[in-house]
Design a protein around this motif. Sequence first.
Motif, PDB file in Angstrom:
ATOM      1  N   LEU A 212     -17.103  55.551  22.720  1.00  0.00           N
ATOM      2  CA  LEU A 212     -16.935  54.669  21.577  1.00  0.00           C
ATOM      3  C   LEU A 212     -18.245  54.215  20.946  1.00  0.00           C
ATOM      4  O   LEU A 212     -18.234  53.599  19.894  1.00  0.00           O
ATOM      5  CB  LEU A 212     -16.126  53.419  21.989  1.00  0.00           C
ATOM      6  CG  LEU A 212     -14.712  53.694  22.515  1.00  0.00           C
ATOM      7  CD1 LEU A 212     -14.023  52.377  22.846  1.00  0.00           C
ATOM      8  CD2 LEU A 212     -13.899  54.465  21.492  1.00  0.00           C
ATOM      9  N   SER A 213     -19.364  54.474  21.562  1.00  0.00           N
ATOM     10  CA  SER A 213     -20.632  53.980  21.017  1.00  0.00           C
ATOM     11  C   SER A 213     -21.564  55.129  20.689  1.00  0.00           C
ATOM     12  O   SER A 213     -21.507  56.181  21.312  1.00  0.00           O
ATOM     13  CB  SER A 213     -21.313  53.037  22.016  1.00  0.00           C
ATOM     14  OG  SER A 213     -21.670  53.751  23.187  1.00  0.00           O
ATOM     15  N   ASN A 214     -22.376  54.922  19.678  1.00  0.00           N
ATOM     16  CA  ASN A 214     -23.419  55.882  19.337  1.00  0.00           C
ATOM     17  C   ASN A 214     -24.747  55.371  19.860  1.00  0.00           C
ATOM     18  O   ASN A 214     -25.053  54.184  19.753  1.00  0.00           O
ATOM     19  CB  ASN A 214     -23.503  56.066  17.809  1.00  0.00           C
ATOM     20  CG  ASN A 214     -22.255  56.726  17.255  1.00  0.00           C
ATOM     21  OD1 ASN A 214     -21.707  57.632  17.870  1.00  0.00           O
ATOM     22  ND2 ASN A 214     -21.807  56.255  16.099  1.00  0.00           N
ATOM     23  N   ILE A 215     -25.513  56.263  20.412  1.00  0.00           N
ATOM     24  CA  ILE A 215     -26.800  55.879  20.971  1.00  0.00           C
ATOM     25  C   ILE A 215     -27.820  55.756  19.844  1.00  0.00           C
ATOM     26  O   ILE A 215     -28.104  56.728  19.150  1.00  0.00           O
ATOM     27  CB  ILE A 215     -27.272  56.909  22.018  1.00  0.00           C
ATOM     28  CG1 ILE A 215     -26.301  56.929  23.203  1.00  0.00           C
ATOM     29  CG2 ILE A 215     -28.680  56.601  22.482  1.00  0.00           C
ATOM     30  CD1 ILE A 215     -26.655  57.941  24.264  1.00  0.00           C
ATOM     31  N   THR A 216     -28.318  54.555  19.632  1.00  0.00           N
ATOM     32  CA  THR A 216     -29.374  54.322  18.654  1.00  0.00           C
ATOM     33  C   THR A 216     -30.624  53.872  19.399  1.00  0.00           C
ATOM     34  O   THR A 216     -30.541  53.168  20.414  1.00  0.00           O
ATOM     35  CB  THR A 216     -28.962  53.249  17.636  1.00  0.00           C
ATOM     36  OG1 THR A 216     -28.615  52.047  18.332  1.00  0.00           O
ATOM     37  CG2 THR A 216     -27.766  53.717  16.818  1.00  0.00           C
ATOM     38  N   LEU A 217     -31.770  54.264  18.886  1.00  0.00           N
ATOM     39  CA  LEU A 217     -33.027  54.010  19.582  1.00  0.00           C
ATOM     40  C   LEU A 217     -33.824  52.912  18.894  1.00  0.00           C
ATOM     41  O   LEU A 217     -33.872  52.828  17.667  1.00  0.00           O
ATOM     42  CB  LEU A 217     -33.864  55.292  19.628  1.00  0.00           C
ATOM     43  CG  LEU A 217     -33.208  56.519  20.276  1.00  0.00           C
ATOM     44  CD1 LEU A 217     -34.165  57.696  20.264  1.00  0.00           C
ATOM     45  CD2 LEU A 217     -32.762  56.211  21.696  1.00  0.00           C
ATOM     46  N   GLU A 218     -34.450  52.059  19.711  1.00  0.00           N
ATOM     47  CA  GLU A 218     -35.375  51.034  19.234  1.00  0.00           C
ATOM     48  C   GLU A 218     -36.722  51.294  19.903  1.00  0.00           C
ATOM     49  O   GLU A 218     -36.924  50.955  21.072  1.00  0.00           O
ATOM     50  CB  GLU A 218     -34.847  49.638  19.572  1.00  0.00           C
ATOM     51  CG  GLU A 218     -33.511  49.312  18.904  1.00  0.00           C
ATOM     52  CD  GLU A 218     -33.003  47.935  19.277  1.00  0.00           C
ATOM     53  OE1 GLU A 218     -33.734  47.228  20.010  1.00  0.00           O
ATOM     54  OE2 GLU A 218     -31.900  47.574  18.840  1.00  0.00           O
ATOM     55  N   TYR A 219     -37.621  51.900  19.158  1.00  0.00           N
ATOM     56  CA  TYR A 219     -38.892  52.361  19.728  1.00  0.00           C
ATOM     57  C   TYR A 219     -39.874  51.205  19.930  1.00  0.00           C
ATOM     58  O   TYR A 219     -39.928  50.261  19.144  1.00  0.00           O
ATOM     59  CB  TYR A 219     -39.536  53.394  18.806  1.00  0.00           C
ATOM     60  CG  TYR A 219     -38.932  54.769  18.913  1.00  0.00           C
ATOM     61  CD1 TYR A 219     -39.379  55.670  19.868  1.00  0.00           C
ATOM     62  CD2 TYR A 219     -37.921  55.175  18.050  1.00  0.00           C
ATOM     63  CE1 TYR A 219     -38.836  56.948  19.967  1.00  0.00           C
ATOM     64  CE2 TYR A 219     -37.366  56.446  18.136  1.00  0.00           C
ATOM     65  CZ  TYR A 219     -37.833  57.325  19.098  1.00  0.00           C
ATOM     66  OH  TYR A 219     -37.298  58.584  19.196  1.00  0.00           O
ATOM     67  N   SER A 220     -40.639  51.323  21.009  1.00  0.00           N
ATOM     68  CA  SER A 220     -41.770  50.432  21.270  1.00  0.00           C
ATOM     69  C   SER A 220     -42.677  51.130  22.282  1.00  0.00           C
ATOM     70  O   SER A 220     -42.259  52.066  22.957  1.00  0.00           O
ATOM     71  CB  SER A 220     -41.297  49.076  21.820  1.00  0.00           C
ATOM     72  OG  SER A 220     -40.640  49.260  23.057  1.00  0.00           O
ATOM     73  N   LYS A 221     -43.900  50.670  22.372  1.00  0.00           N
ATOM     74  CA  LYS A 221     -44.838  51.264  23.336  1.00  0.00           C
ATOM     75  C   LYS A 221     -44.646  50.613  24.702  1.00  0.00           C
ATOM     76  O   LYS A 221     -44.436  49.393  24.792  1.00  0.00           O
ATOM     77  CB  LYS A 221     -46.280  51.092  22.865  1.00  0.00           C
ATOM     78  CG  LYS A 221     -46.641  51.995  21.695  1.00  0.00           C
ATOM     79  CD  LYS A 221     -48.129  51.986  21.405  1.00  0.00           C
ATOM     80  CE  LYS A 221     -48.482  52.985  20.311  1.00  0.00           C
ATOM     81  NZ  LYS A 221     -49.937  53.018  20.030  1.00  0.00           N
TER      82      LYS A 221
END
Length: 368
Positions: A212-221
């Motif tokens: 039911l969920s889509n994988i979305t990315l939140e980038y950081s170092k």
Amino acid sequence: MNRKNRNRFRGDHTAITRKLLLQSIGELIAYVAALLIFALIGWFICSQFSWYGDEPLYQILTTIRDFLPQIIVILAFAGWIGITYYNLSKATRYLDLIVEAAAQLTARRSDPIQLPPEIQDVQNNLNLVRERSLRNAMAAKEAEQRKNDLIVYLAHDLKTPLTSVIGYLTLLRDEGQISEELRQKYLSISLEKAERLEDLINEFFEITRFNLSNITLEYSKVNLTRMLEQLTYEFKPMFLEKNLHCNLNVPPELVIRCDVNKMQRVFDNLLRNAVNYSFENSGIDVSAVLRDGHVAITFVNSGNTIPPEKLSRIFEQFYRLDTARTTASGGAGLGLAIAKEIVERHGGTITAASGQERIAFTVTLPAS
């Protein structure tokens, strides 16, 4: 139909239209040329004889000579109509055949689509699309079946720890003169079974989240070195249960750019698998190497060699190495599938290798 297939069929349509148009023009030119050649030959033959004005054939030939340009134009126009009608009929027949063939795309028959040689390219592309459609449908059906089987197994497995928890708690309630040692034993078993029950329930949630969920990315170092150090430290209690030792070989202060939480989930899953499928009294090696703008993180453990046929499917949804539901190590078969999707969303790759009682997973990510 995806964009690639639409472009392919658009190209086929253009090629067929061009072929029919050129064929019509060529046939018309050949027909007109044949008329002219026939007229010249007739003229040459007739000039070889002596004709008299009262002969009927002479009068006919004279009339033809006088109106020869008009006759040629009329015959050419009639030929153009005939040739155009013939090629339009052929195009219509091709269209009917293609429509019939398109209706076979969803058919479950294994026999290939057959079209005339003139539209062989369309036949090949339709067969390719049909083959992919059948393969995707089969894969979806298998995945759905595995998922349904898994849910049945999980539902069945929920009863076992729940029954144990209820049984031991009932004993604690009913046995008034139970010893402290036995009480602690019953409580310990109840806690263990309750934790197993929690794991099984979490697997249900894992299946739901995956669908039911889509994988979305939140980038950081993030400092990869410290992330892996912290992860291996948190796994110490699991290492102690099987008397495992973990060797961490990572360059100091290695920094990458990623979604920290999701990448930590990937590493957590790989390290958990390494623990679950390791021999007791063995070791787990975790290493990272920076080369060519990429970081390769490898998890290696000593365990039963994974057969090639299982290794090729290890990243499939709901696929489990251990199909038996009696082991505590078995999960929903989603961990590696989700890990693969997360890694690929980062523009990386994840691979598995096994041989000589060694299992290795390697995650390759862009360094920045």
